[in-house]
Design an enzyme around this catalytic site. Structure first.
Site, mmCIF file in Angstrom:
data_model
loop_
_atom_site.group_PDB
_atom_site.id
_atom_site.type_symbol
_atom_site.label_atom_id
_atom_site.label_comp_id
_atom_site.label_asym_id
_atom_site.label_seq_id
_atom_site.Cartn_x
_atom_site.Cartn_y
_atom_site.Cartn_z
ATOM 1 N N ASP A 1 0.824 -1.201 0.000
ATOM 2 C CA ASP A 1 0.000 0.000 0.000
ATOM 3 C C ASP A 1 0.863 1.258 0.000
ATOM 4 O O ASP A 1 0.654 2.181 -0.785
ATOM 5 C CB ASP A 1 -0.949 -0.003 1.199
ATOM 6 C CG ASP A 1 -0.258 -0.455 2.485
ATOM 7 O OD1 ASP A 1 0.982 -0.333 2.577
ATOM 8 O OD2 ASP A 1 -0.951 -0.932 3.391
ATOM 9 N N ASN A 2 1.855 1.267 0.882
ATOM 10 C CA ASN A 2 2.755 2.414 0.959
ATOM 11 C C ASN A 2 3.567 2.573 -0.315
ATOM 12 O O ASN A 2 3.805 3.687 -0.789
ATOM 13 C CB ASN A 2 3.683 2.258 2.167
ATOM 14 C CG ASN A 2 4.503 3.485 2.445
ATOM 15 O OD1 ASN A 2 5.554 3.693 1.841
ATOM 16 N ND2 ASN A 2 4.026 4.308 3.354
#
Length: 472
Positions: free
Chosen positions: A285-286
């Site tokens: 996600d990051n």
């Protein structure tokens, strides 16, 4: 002999004079850092008050399906998460007329399928699909593998990826699409919004010690700094509990974090572009957020909604190893920021500021530190109140305060424990975190200490984080 004391005094004075300037510079630097951190904290508190005070209804909530941008909602599932029925139902009840839902499980015998089928039967008018099985293994990240088939089949360009332990308000999708599209009068020279995310807000359904610590962490200091960093917006800072972005943008990035014009395919990467390229990362996600920011030059935005993160029964050991894991990942992704992280916590920061004030102004620590911690707590409680829409309930206030204090005291020991290693545990398997957060398997054997911690926290960790510990 009468001159000896004079020489000693003179030597002491000379030594003090020699170190006077370095002490002055160090003390001044500590105070400047202290003021900077307080400025960030107040900015986060002010942002929480301003952004989450009202949640206006978006015009898209009542717009016909033909005029509202289509959205494909992707929810990876594994097992019976805490509050799973309500979490998933919150997706079915979105005030939006043009969306589809993909509910993805890796195993045809997964217990989540019973709840999924109940909801599909309850909401027959919602365009929902069940995806069973991982037909495309693109890396070690089970969440990415679980989503690949839905990612390929989604008919809309806008994707909304939500973890299974997240519940959202009915108007969240409409307001998030508003933020992604941006106002109609935006300047052509402005950087386009490439990703909309939501602040995670933990709420425990079973009050084990680790659950209370998680609440005290996510709902105060984490939220405060998360909001402040995203308000300053000098770099990407995203937690992937609930993210909205365009597939057409994702298909242009590969996780190299280099501008798209100079990006070259990395040797050994499991996928060239798109979601498959992020299967090699632990914190996909990051990395997706960072790729959209750095490779395409797109900005991020927060809507006025929170991602309600249901926390089950989490032990103290489960909480500690969860924090250790993500510090080790951040260390390999943003080394400098991770190394200064202890200097942003209330205990070490307060001690440094106290020493600086004593040297510069003679302020005793017993006078400064109580004021420091009281004000820090007041700001954190204000952030909680802004996000929750109400103060900490009176019947749990004392327990919350105790958890807050324990969280602050544990921050430095947990950081030290995380810094001395690069390995993380996923359901009895050890992985080494490499550059940029990529991981590789390092073997099945574990040390006696590690095995003891795993056995002690295994049930609670799997219960709370099914996506991170899913099967390969």
């Amino acid at each position: 002999m009468s001159e000896a004391p004079s020489t000693s005094v003179g030597g002491s004075s000379s030594t003090d004079s020699q170190y006077a300037l370095p002490k002055l510079v160090l003390s001044s630097g500590c105070l400047i850092w202290y003021v900077t951190l307080w400025a960030l904290g107040i900015l986060g508190c002010r942002t929480a008050r301003k952004r989450y005070k009202l949640q206006p209804r978006s015009p898209l909530a009542s717009a016909p399906a033909t005029s509202a941008p289509g959205v494909s909602v992707l929810r990876p599932l594994k097992g019976l998460d805490t509050n799973l029925y309500e979490n998933l139902e919150s997706t079915f009840t979105q005030e939006y007329l043009n969306f589809e839902i993909f509910l993805c499980v890796a195993d045809e015998h997964d217990q989540a399928l019973g709840i999924v089928r109940d909801l599909i039967s309850k909401y027959p008018d919602v365009d929902a699909h069940v995806v069973v099985g991982m037909f495309e293994i693109v890396g070690v990240n089970p969440k990415v593998n679980n989503l690949m088939r839905a990612y390929r089949q989604a008919k809309h360009d806008i994707l909304w990826v939500l973890d299974s332990n997240v519940m959202v308000a009915p108007g969240t999708l409409a307001r998030s699409v508003d933020a992604l599209i941006g106002p109609p009068d935006i300047s052509p020279s402005s950087r386009r919004i490439g990703l909309v995310h939501h602040v995670p807000f933990a709420w425990a359904t079973e009050y084990a010690l680790g659950s209370r610590l998680e609440e005290a962490f996510l709902n105060t200091n984490h939220a405060k700094m998360y909001l402040a960093i995203n308000t300053v917006a000098i770099d990407s800072c995203v937690v992937g509990k609930s993210n909205l972005y365009r597939r057409s943008d994702l298909e242009r990035v590969d996780g190299s974090l280099k501008p798209s014009s100079s990006s070259v395919r990395q040797e050994g990467a499991p996928g060239d572009r798109g979601l498959a390229a992020f299967g090699r990362f632990l914190a996909e996600d990051n990395m997706i957020a960072g790729a959209l920011w750095h490779e395409l030059g797109l900005r991020h935005d927060l809507s006025c909604d929170i991602a309600r993160n249901a926390v089950g029964s989490m032990t103290l050991s489960a909480y500690i190893w969860r924090r250790v894991r993500w510090v080790r990942v951040r260390k390999r992704m943003v080394f400098a920021a991770t190394m200064v992280e202890p200097l942003t916590e209330s205990v070490l920061l307060g001690c440094l500021a106290s020493a600086a004030l004593k040297h510069l102004a003679g302020v005793p620590p017993w006078l400064f530190l109580p004021v420091h911690f009281a004000l820090w707590l007041a700001v954190d409680l204000d952030v909680f109140s802004s996000l929750a829409g109400h103060p900490v309930p009176a019947d749990s206030r004392l327990a919350f305060l105790g958890a807050w204090m324990m969280r602050e005291l544990l921050a430095l020991p947990i950081w030290v424990l995380a810094i001395v290693g690069n390995e993380v545990e996923w359901r009895g398997r050890r992985y080494s975190v490499m550059r940029n957060g990529e991981v590789r398997r390092v073997g099945n054997t574990t040390s006696a200490l590690w095995s003891w911690w795993v056995r002690k926290s295994k049930r609670q960790s799997d219960y709370y984080e099914p996506l991170d510990v899913a099967q390969d």
